[in-house]
Design an enzyme around this catalytic site. Sequence first.
Site, PDB file in Angstrom:
ATOM      1  N   LYS A  55       0.682  -1.157  -0.064  1.00 47.60           N
ATOM      2  CA  LYS A  55       0.069   0.011   0.162  1.00 47.60           C
ATOM      3  C   LYS A  55       0.911   1.120  -0.151  1.00 47.60           C
ATOM      4  O   LYS A  55       0.413   2.098  -0.388  1.00 47.60           O
ATOM      5  CB  LYS A  55      -0.884   0.028   1.445  1.00 47.60           C
ATOM      6  CG  LYS A  55      -1.801  -1.057   1.405  1.00 47.60           C
ATOM      7  CD  LYS A  55      -2.397  -1.208   2.823  1.00 47.60           C
ATOM      8  CE  LYS A  55      -3.081  -2.499   3.010  1.00 47.60           C
ATOM      9  NZ  LYS A  55      -3.305  -2.526   4.634  1.00 47.60           N
ATOM     10  N   GLY A  56       2.210   1.177   0.425  1.00 46.72           N
ATOM     11  CA  GLY A  56       2.999   2.382   0.659  1.00 46.72           C
ATOM     12  C   GLY A  56       3.106   3.210  -0.404  1.00 46.72           C
ATOM     13  O   GLY A  56       3.343   4.523  -0.261  1.00 46.72           O
ATOM     14  N   GLU A 111       7.900   2.685  -5.738  1.00 43.11           N
ATOM     15  CA  GLU A 111       8.100   2.035  -4.368  1.00 43.11           C
ATOM     16  C   GLU A 111       7.936   3.395  -3.343  1.00 43.11           C
ATOM     17  O   GLU A 111       8.046   4.409  -3.823  1.00 43.11           O
ATOM     18  CB  GLU A 111       9.200   1.386  -4.053  1.00 43.11           C
ATOM     19  CG  GLU A 111       8.893  -0.016  -3.903  1.00 43.11           C
ATOM     20  CD  GLU A 111       8.286  -0.496  -2.526  1.00 43.11           C
ATOM     21  OE1 GLU A 111       7.296   0.381  -2.070  1.00 43.11           O
ATOM     22  OE2 GLU A 111       8.205  -1.742  -1.988  1.00 43.11           O
ATOM     23  N   ASP A 112       7.453   3.122  -2.245  1.00 46.36           N
ATOM     24  CA  ASP A 112       7.479   3.977  -1.076  1.00 46.36           C
ATOM     25  C   ASP A 112       9.080   4.311  -0.672  1.00 46.36           C
ATOM     26  O   ASP A 112       9.478   5.298  -0.651  1.00 46.36           O
ATOM     27  CB  ASP A 112       6.749   3.744  -0.069  1.00 46.36           C
ATOM     28  CG  ASP A 112       6.861   2.292   0.541  1.00 46.36           C
ATOM     29  OD1 ASP A 112       7.587   1.597   0.066  1.00 46.36           O
ATOM     30  OD2 ASP A 112       5.992   2.110   1.620  1.00 46.36           O
ATOM     31  N   ASP A 115      14.758  -0.235   1.586  1.00 50.92           N
ATOM     32  CA  ASP A 115      15.430  -0.197   2.816  1.00 50.92           C
ATOM     33  C   ASP A 115      16.489  -1.198   2.744  1.00 50.92           C
ATOM     34  O   ASP A 115      17.539  -1.193   1.961  1.00 50.92           O
ATOM     35  CB  ASP A 115      14.309  -0.622   3.841  1.00 50.92           C
ATOM     36  CG  ASP A 115      14.797  -0.844   5.408  1.00 50.92           C
ATOM     37  OD1 ASP A 115      15.777  -0.046   5.714  1.00 50.92           O
ATOM     38  OD2 ASP A 115      14.388  -1.462   6.047  1.00 50.92           O
ATOM     39  N   LYS A 143      16.799   4.351   1.581  1.00 52.53           N
ATOM     40  CA  LYS A 143      17.743   4.431   2.990  1.00 52.53           C
ATOM     41  C   LYS A 143      18.760   3.525   2.631  1.00 52.53           C
ATOM     42  O   LYS A 143      18.626   2.242   2.962  1.00 52.53           O
ATOM     43  CB  LYS A 143      16.449   3.711   3.949  1.00 52.53           C
ATOM     44  CG  LYS A 143      16.803   4.274   5.366  1.00 52.53           C
ATOM     45  CD  LYS A 143      16.292   3.300   6.273  1.00 52.53           C
ATOM     46  CE  LYS A 143      14.500   3.711   6.582  1.00 52.53           C
ATOM     47  NZ  LYS A 143      14.060   3.034   7.540  1.00 52.53           N
ATOM     48  N   PHE A 165      13.554   5.397  11.132  1.00 56.10           N
ATOM     49  CA  PHE A 165      12.270   4.731  10.826  1.00 56.10           C
ATOM     50  C   PHE A 165      11.497   5.929  10.512  1.00 56.10           C
ATOM     51  O   PHE A 165      11.144   6.859  11.328  1.00 56.10           O
ATOM     52  CB  PHE A 165      11.552   3.993  11.853  1.00 56.10           C
ATOM     53  CG  PHE A 165      10.295   3.008  11.347  1.00 56.10           C
ATOM     54  CD1 PHE A 165      10.718   2.274  10.484  1.00 56.10           C
ATOM     55  CD2 PHE A 165       8.987   3.667  11.418  1.00 56.10           C
ATOM     56  CE1 PHE A 165       9.596   1.358   9.889  1.00 56.10           C
ATOM     57  CE2 PHE A 165       8.003   2.928  10.868  1.00 56.10           C
ATOM     58  CZ  PHE A 165       8.265   1.837  10.242  1.00 56.10           C
ATOM     59  N   ASP A 172       3.825   3.693   6.882  1.00 57.96           N
ATOM     60  CA  ASP A 172       3.044   3.520   7.999  1.00 57.96           C
ATOM     61  C   ASP A 172       4.032   3.090   9.166  1.00 57.96           C
ATOM     62  O   ASP A 172       5.109   2.554   8.902  1.00 57.96           O
ATOM     63  CB  ASP A 172       1.996   2.678   7.863  1.00 57.96           C
ATOM     64  CG  ASP A 172       2.531   1.066   7.660  1.00 57.96           C
ATOM     65  OD1 ASP A 172       3.303   0.881   6.659  1.00 57.96           O
ATOM     66  OD2 ASP A 172       2.139   0.223   8.300  1.00 57.96           O
ATOM     67  N   ARG A 178      -0.152   6.928   7.345  1.00 55.52           N
ATOM     68  CA  ARG A 178      -0.003   6.774   5.645  1.00 55.52           C
ATOM     69  C   ARG A 178      -0.475   8.147   5.390  1.00 55.52           C
ATOM     70  O   ARG A 178      -0.333   8.708   4.304  1.00 55.52           O
ATOM     71  CB  ARG A 178      -0.844   5.849   5.294  1.00 55.52           C
ATOM     72  CG  ARG A 178      -0.244   4.205   5.461  1.00 55.52           C
ATOM     73  CD  ARG A 178      -0.721   3.190   4.694  1.00 55.52           C
ATOM     74  NE  ARG A 178      -0.640   2.018   5.045  1.00 55.52           N
ATOM     75  CZ  ARG A 178       0.535   1.347   4.762  1.00 55.52           C
ATOM     76  NH1 ARG A 178       1.598   1.651   3.989  1.00 55.52           N
ATOM     77  NH2 ARG A 178       0.633  -0.054   5.253  1.00 55.52           N
TER      78      ARG A 178
HETATM   79  P1  IMP Z   1      13.037  -3.880   2.394  1.00 56.28           P
HETATM   80  O1  IMP Z   1      12.677  -5.167   1.626  1.00 56.28           O
HETATM   81  O2  IMP Z   1      13.689  -3.545   3.546  1.00 56.28           O
HETATM   82  O3  IMP Z   1      13.719  -2.965   1.179  1.00 56.28           O
HETATM   83  O4  IMP Z   1      11.633  -3.209   2.719  1.00 56.28           O
HETATM   84  C1  IMP Z   1      11.112  -2.349   2.163  1.00 56.28           C
HETATM   85  C2  IMP Z   1       9.720  -2.045   2.880  1.00 56.28           C
HETATM   86  O5  IMP Z   1       9.748  -1.912   4.493  1.00 56.28           O
HETATM   87  C3  IMP Z   1       9.109  -0.869   2.308  1.00 56.28           C
HETATM   88  O6  IMP Z   1       8.186  -0.866   1.204  1.00 56.28           O
HETATM   89  C4  IMP Z   1       8.207  -0.434   3.562  1.00 56.28           C
HETATM   90  O7  IMP Z   1       6.962  -1.058   3.593  1.00 56.28           O
HETATM   91  C5  IMP Z   1       9.070  -1.091   4.695  1.00 56.28           C
HETATM   92  N1  IMP Z   1       9.836  -0.067   5.553  1.00 56.28           N
HETATM   93  C6  IMP Z   1      11.366   0.132   5.448  1.00 56.28           C
HETATM   94  N2  IMP Z   1      11.696   1.207   5.904  1.00 56.28           N
HETATM   95  C7  IMP Z   1      10.577   1.911   6.526  1.00 56.28           C
HETATM   96  C8  IMP Z   1      10.403   3.088   7.023  1.00 56.28           C
HETATM   97  O8  IMP Z   1      11.241   3.742   7.659  1.00 56.28           O
HETATM   98  N3  IMP Z   1       9.041   3.326   7.383  1.00 56.28           N
HETATM   99  C9  IMP Z   1       7.947   2.613   7.178  1.00 56.28           C
HETATM  100  N4  IMP Z   1       8.118   1.626   6.299  1.00 56.28           N
HETATM  101  C10 IMP Z   1       9.453   1.022   6.101  1.00 56.28           C
HETATM  102 MG    MG Z   2       6.206  -1.043   0.803  1.00 55.85          MG
END
Ligand code: IMP
Ligand code: MG
Length: 192
Positions: A55-56, A111-112, A115, A143, A165, A172, A178
């Site tokens: 949803k992000g 994507e939002d 990470d 990030k 975070f 969220d 959100r």
């Molecule tokens: P990744 O697989 O670790 O890159 O995960 C990415 C997902 O983790 C994003 O699409 C977000 O849904 C969530 N996420 C990672 N960091 C944050 C943050 O700082 N705030 C909120 N959601 C986050």
């Molecule tokens: Mg996401």
Amino acid sequence: MTAESLKQTAVTEFTNPNLSILYSADDIEARIDVLGRQITADYQGRDLVLVGVLKGSCVFMADLMRAIDLPMKIDFMAVSSYKDGTVSTGDVEILKDLSNPIRGKDVLVVEDIIDTGLTLTRLLDILGSRGANSIKLASFLDKPEPRINKELKLDYTGFVIPNEFVVGYGLDAAGRYRNLPFIGVVKNPAEA
Ligand code: IMP
Ligand code: MG
């Protein structure tokens, strides 16, 4: 104090003192205008489909698509990354697949935040086998510090952020925040 001034000073979701603003709505608008112009220039004459990851990405998607002055289509996927606490494990389950085939299309995944990069790595693997003409990645936030897949290349990035975070603008914490029109850092997660 009058009822009216009390209303103006009341703590609301948007004025929550437990949030510190990292990027204001104005900062975001200005950055998306630049991204939209870049994408518009890069995708001239292409068969563009924006694929939002629910949803992000929903807020970023809505703003970004209106900054791209081209004929284009949109689609959505929903994935759940299995997380061990807040740590991504890299396992991804498709909760909602695309509505239309992407064969021959120029796909821009929206994507939002990236990470660890594990969710997107898996998603790009899945989409990569479907015969798209090109697949690129636009993420509102990057990030880089916790990144596990260092090879993951972001083609368009809104802002590069420190290892904190963040919430708002689609992002969220346990489903909340959100709807914030800005990106904020939760100062004290225990009070969130
Ligand atoms: P990744 O697989 O670790 O890159 O995960 C990415 C997902 O983790 C994003 O699409 C977000 O849904 C969530 N996420 C990672 N960091 C944050 C943050 O700082 N705030 C909120 N959601 C986050
Ligand atoms: Mg996401």
